[in-house]
Design an enzyme around this catalytic site. Structure first.
Site: not given
Length: 179
Positions: A105-107
């Site tokens: 998730i995300c970065h």
């Protein structure tokens, strides 16, 4: 269901660690916190220090075959640290080599880029990773959650903390918990 959570000694976005962690526990699974060094990890709420969490094992002491899946929480610093650690990168790549599902998730897809496992896959992430993913041979999409089945394993990705409910449901289903 036994799920590895891999984070650096500091820099993981706390909610991206704790929310999926609790989802695994609520589904009757066993989450295992792995890190590259130390007895605890320092989580963050964006750029501010948040809580610390005890490390269950070092990544150098673990094998992908011990787990049903891998969760990679984001945070800007967390995946940046992980992608510079050869053992962490090899551990992540090992899940793909074994055909085991991975959720990021995300970065967190920065670590996937370093492990050279995004080529030919469709995934999402925090928008600032779009160019990195494309340069690594992946196709970036702006979706709440994306499940990609490629080369005999599943990759589940999401963009940001606002997507956690959909992320948890998707990765639990792919990890064998039924969502």
């Amino acid at each position: 269901m036994r799920v590895a959570f891999l984070v650096a000694p500091e820099g993981a976005e706390q909610i991206e660690l704790t929310d999926p962690w609790n989802a695994v526990k609520d589904a009757g699974g066993t989450p295992v916190l792995l890190s590259t060094d130390g007895d605890t990890v320092q989580a963050f709420n964006h750029l501010d220090k948040a809580d610390t969490f005890p490390v269950d094992r070092l990544v150098s002491q673990a094998q992908p075959s011990e787990f049903d899946g891998l969760v990679l929480p984001g945070g800007v610093a967390n995946p940046d640290f992980l992608r510079t650690d050869e053992k962490a990168v090899a551990f992540v790549k090992g899940f793909f080599d074994a055909g085991l599902p991975v959720a990021a998730i995300c970065h967190a897809p920065w670590t996937l880029v370093e492990a050279d496992v995004v080529r030919g896959r469709v995934l999402t992430s925090y928008p600032s990773l779009r160019t990195d993913i494309r340069n690594a041979g992946g196709t970036w999409v702006d979706e709440q959650v994306k499940v990609c089945d490629h080369d005999n394993n599943k990759l589940i990705t999401s963009r940001e903390p606002d997507d956690l409910e959909a992320f948890d449901k998707a990765f639990l289903a792919e990890f064998g918990a039924g969502g």
